[in-house]
Write an enzyme that holds these catalytic residues in place. Structure first.
Site, PDB file in Angstrom:
ATOM      1  N   ARG A 257       0.891  -1.109  -0.030  1.00 21.64           N
ATOM      2  CA  ARG A 257       0.001  -0.027  -0.005  1.00 21.64           C
ATOM      3  C   ARG A 257       0.857   1.232  -0.019  1.00 21.64           C
ATOM      4  O   ARG A 257       1.804   1.132   1.003  1.00 21.64           O
ATOM      5  CB  ARG A 257      -1.065  -0.051   1.345  1.00 21.64           C
ATOM      6  CG  ARG A 257      -0.437   0.237   2.519  1.00 21.64           C
ATOM      7  CD  ARG A 257      -1.598   0.215   3.365  1.00 21.64           C
ATOM      8  NE  ARG A 257      -1.271  -0.224   4.715  1.00 21.64           N
ATOM      9  CZ  ARG A 257      -0.412   0.238   5.519  1.00 21.64           C
ATOM     10  NH1 ARG A 257       0.034   1.420   5.579  1.00 21.64           N
ATOM     11  NH2 ARG A 257      -0.160  -0.551   6.886  1.00 21.64           N
ATOM     12  N   HIS A 261      -2.260   3.253   6.324  1.00 18.17           N
ATOM     13  CA  HIS A 261      -3.292   2.136   6.548  1.00 18.17           C
ATOM     14  C   HIS A 261      -4.603   2.624   6.439  1.00 18.17           C
ATOM     15  O   HIS A 261      -5.616   2.093   6.258  1.00 18.17           O
ATOM     16  CB  HIS A 261      -3.211   1.493   8.089  1.00 18.17           C
ATOM     17  CG  HIS A 261      -4.401   0.707   8.647  1.00 18.17           C
ATOM     18  ND1 HIS A 261      -4.845  -0.207   8.057  1.00 18.17           N
ATOM     19  CD2 HIS A 261      -5.209   0.928   9.551  1.00 18.17           C
ATOM     20  CE1 HIS A 261      -5.812  -0.524   8.772  1.00 18.17           C
ATOM     21  NE2 HIS A 261      -6.141   0.157   9.533  1.00 18.17           N
ATOM     22  N   TYR A 270       6.598   3.407  10.797  1.00 17.53           N
ATOM     23  CA  TYR A 270       7.092   2.170  10.767  1.00 17.53           C
ATOM     24  C   TYR A 270       7.708   1.956   9.218  1.00 17.53           C
ATOM     25  O   TYR A 270       7.978   0.562   9.335  1.00 17.53           O
ATOM     26  CB  TYR A 270       6.015   1.222  11.329  1.00 17.53           C
ATOM     27  CG  TYR A 270       4.695   1.427  10.499  1.00 17.53           C
ATOM     28  CD1 TYR A 270       4.234   0.974   9.238  1.00 17.53           C
ATOM     29  CD2 TYR A 270       3.680   2.121  11.091  1.00 17.53           C
ATOM     30  CE1 TYR A 270       3.221   1.056   8.777  1.00 17.53           C
ATOM     31  CE2 TYR A 270       2.446   2.378  10.293  1.00 17.53           C
ATOM     32  CZ  TYR A 270       2.115   1.617   9.218  1.00 17.53           C
ATOM     33  OH  TYR A 270       0.873   2.008   8.471  1.00 17.53           O
TER      34      TYR A 270
END
Lengths: 352, 318
Positions: A257, A261, A270
């Site tokens: 992606r 998120h 992250y």
């Protein structure tokens, strides 16, 4: 005493088109120029929608929204290989698949603005409401496929989930049932490398997700999920096999992606910039454009037209969405049971 | 017939009548179920319709949801109600919400049968009474028969119902009650309580296996008790309860599920809302305790006893 190998397995990886848009002719699925253009137009439409929905969330015009940028080939390649009557069991990141399956974009915005009416599948389509719980949709997709088999219908059920979804017991029980009852079900795992912040290496110690199929006696294949032709080909073959009574397939669509998120997430916490840049080079839309350009299916004029049309379509749907009236207060009581119980009727009176 | 035979007969009738009905679960096929509830059904209706599944409760209920959505009428068996909590996620997250989430486009006409309750000296996780979980989850009907005739009629209604139904079978009285049950099909409607015994001094409400033991206890009482068998707790027949309590002014509720948030609490709340001023005494409840269901040697201390029931009756009659 005997010591011998009782079973051997291999896991295949499929890529038809490389990062530069070059295809392997031997592997290229049978798609007409018109079909390829249709796929491309859909990809542009859903990317336009994704950008629009993201900005609408930032402006407070809709609520939390789950983006899917980067996973367009995975979702369009798969839906394009299936029929309207096939049953789709999506998860929250499958808005692209919904749009490809003719679910009105205005209704998708309606859902993400907190209006459940947006989830209602148009009558002739078997688009199931997306699952918010991770991986919980897999067991009933199997049940649905089982019903098709019992009724001797040729429909297949296909279910989307992420890499995180494969860590749950639901996934394993579903694949096991699918194997035991040999049902026409296609499991599409969009392995986008992260479940929110937790990387795939923390979900599984297996080399691939595809190989998990083998333990349940169903077919499994890994595909380049940013290659729309590979995804299409794998899903088409899985569907053909399912319709012929050959049972279920797990397809691991390896993708990424290119967004956070959700609109509440910050992926910079992250993921490294370097990693993101590497995957941007594999962008599924750019890749298809390169192929089309080289094969004279796309020029600047056509590209501009497609982009303009997509923008117009999305804007039109936004206007439809913004004219939808909020649900009636009675609405929350209407769909708990087919007939409202006396207790619910009484509770309904409390808000009048 | 006893309760086991009556349920078998209901399944047999519905399998014969409706091609969409499919019975599935662990050991339900060749073995006929660990309590023999499905005995002989696979032989009669085939292994596509009476199906032994893998040992996976979540998978059984999950698959049943999908079967129901796509036009079948699944009747799933979860072998003991203590194993209902892995599939509870499927029930709560999906079965109970699909009608709403799809705005009526997709529905889940599914029954999940499960034997519940203590008193048979069974192992751990084989004796629980979790009806309040299912009632509280919303979107599922919860049916608990107490006797053979109702077990058959209610199960046929449950199978024909357009929404998910949790059908809790009173294991303790599976073979303890026998009565006339027609071989042919009939229904007992969901949501209608049964006045087991008319009376004028007090109302005693129970359901499932506890009904038999409540009735036995009341035989030793001199008061005229109106005994109500709820039969279903969702939907709840509030009207029958309220009419009775208005008449008697006193009420005792008996169930074996734990006390806190047990279904008696809900019934008391409804009595307070609708006929508080008809009460002559506070409503009493006789229930299991807020402890894990004890092992065989201690279960009689847990289950509502004759002594505790009669004590509660005396208390409300004072």
């Amino acid at each position: 005493m005997v010591k011998k190998v009782v079973e051997n397995f291999k896991v295949e990886y499929l890529q038809v088109m490389d990062e530069n848009g070059k295809v392997d002719k031997k592997l290229m699925p049978n798609l007409s120029a018109k079909q390829i253009k249709e796929m491309y137009e859909l990809m542009i439409l859903i990317r336009t929608f994704d950008d629009k929905a993201f900005s609408m969330q930032r402006q407070g015009r809709i609520g939390t929204y789950i983006c899917y940028k980067g996973q367009e080939a995975s979702q369009i390649g798969s839906t394009y290989a299936l029929n309207d009557k096939d049953w789709m069991f999506p998860m929250y990141r499958n808005t692209a698949a919904y749009i490809a399956r003719k679910h009105p974009m205005s209704m998708i915005l309606q859902y993400w603005s907190g209006d459940e009416r947006g989830l209602k599948s148009p009558d002739k389509l078997n688009n199931f409401p997306l699952s918010i719980g991770v991986g919980t949709q897999e067991p009933y997709a199997v049940g649905c496929a089982w019903a098709s088999k019992l009724k001797k219908e040729k429909n297949v059920s296909f279910v989307y989930f992420g890499d995180g979804g494969t860590s749950k017991g639901d996934f394993h029980e579903a694949l096991n049932f699918a194997g035991v009852f040999k049902v026409p079900c296609i499991f599409i795992c969009e392995n986008n490398q992260y479940a929110i912040s937790v990387p795939i290496k923390r979900q599984t110690n297996s080399e691939t997700i595809a190989q998990k199929a083998l333990a349940y006696g169903i077919a499994g294949i890994q595909v380049d999920g940013n290659d729309i032709f590979a995804v299409y080909k794998a899903v088409k073959e899985a569907a053909d096999n399912a319709r012929k009574g050959k049972g279920a397939t797990l397809i691991e669509s390896v993708t990424y992606r290119l967004c956070d998120h959700s609109t509440s997430d910050d992926a910079k916490r992250y993921r490294s910039d370097k990693e993101l840049k590497q995957w941007q080079k594999k962008d599924p839309v750019d890749r298809l454009e390169k192929y089309m350009k080289a094969n004279k299916l796309l020029n600047d004029k056509y590209k501009d037209e497609v982009a303009k049309k997509a923008k117009e379509k999305v804007e039109k749907e936004v206007r439809i969405f913004e004219n939808i009236k909020d649900p009636d207060p009675d609405d929350i009581f209407k769909f708990t049971f087919e007939e409202m119980t006396d207790e619910l009727k009484e509770q309904n009176e409390e808000i009048k | 017939m006893n309760v086991v035979e009556a349920i078998n007969s209901a399944l047999d009738n519905e399998l014969k009548k409706d091609k969409r009905v499919i019975v599935l679960g662990e050991d339900v096929g060749v073995n006929g179920g660990v309590f023999r509830v499905t005995d002989g059904l696979q032989k009669k209706h085939g292994s596509d319709r009476v199906v032994d599944t893998p040992l996976a409760e979540l998978g059984i209920v999950g698959a049943s949801i999908g079967l129901a959505v796509n036009g079948m009428r699944p009747v799933a068996e979860i072998q003991f109600s203590g194993f209902m909590y892995a599939p509870f996620d499927q029930l709560f997250t999906h079965a109970a919400r699909i009608r709403g989430r799809s705005r009526g486009r997709f529905t889940v006409p599914m029954v999940v049968r499960t034997p519940y309750g203590g008193g048979i000296r069974a192992l751990e996780l084989h004796c629980e009474s979790g009806e309040s979980f299912f009632a509280h989850a919303t979107g599922m009907k919860v049916v608990i028969p107490s006797r053979p005739y109702d077990a058959k009629g209610l199960l046929i209604s449950a199978i024909r119902d357009p929404d998910p139904v949790i059908f809790m079978e009173p294991m303790r009285v599976y073979r303890a009650i026998k009565e006339e049950v027609p071989e042919t099909e009939y229904t007992v409607p969901l949501g209608k309580a049964n006045i087991e015994h008319e009376g004028s001094d007090l109302t005693v409400i129970s359901y499932g296996a506890m009904l038999k033991y409540t009735k036995q206890a009341l035989e030793k009482s001199d008061y005229s008790a109106e005994i109500i068998d709820l039969r279903t707790i969702v939907p709840l027949d509030t009207e029958t309860i309220i009419n009775s309590v208005k008449k008697t002014g006193r009420c005792v509720i008996v169930h074996e599920a734990p006390k806190t948030c047990g279904f008696a609490a809900e019934i008391i709340a409804r009595i307070n809302e609708k006929c508080f001023f008809n009460l002559e005494a506070p409503v009493e409840r006789v229930t299991g305790f807020d402890v894990a269901f004890p092992l065989a040697k201690s279960e009689n201390h847990y289950l509502p006893s004759e002594k505790r029931i009669l004590k509660a009756v005396d208390k409300v009659m004072k």
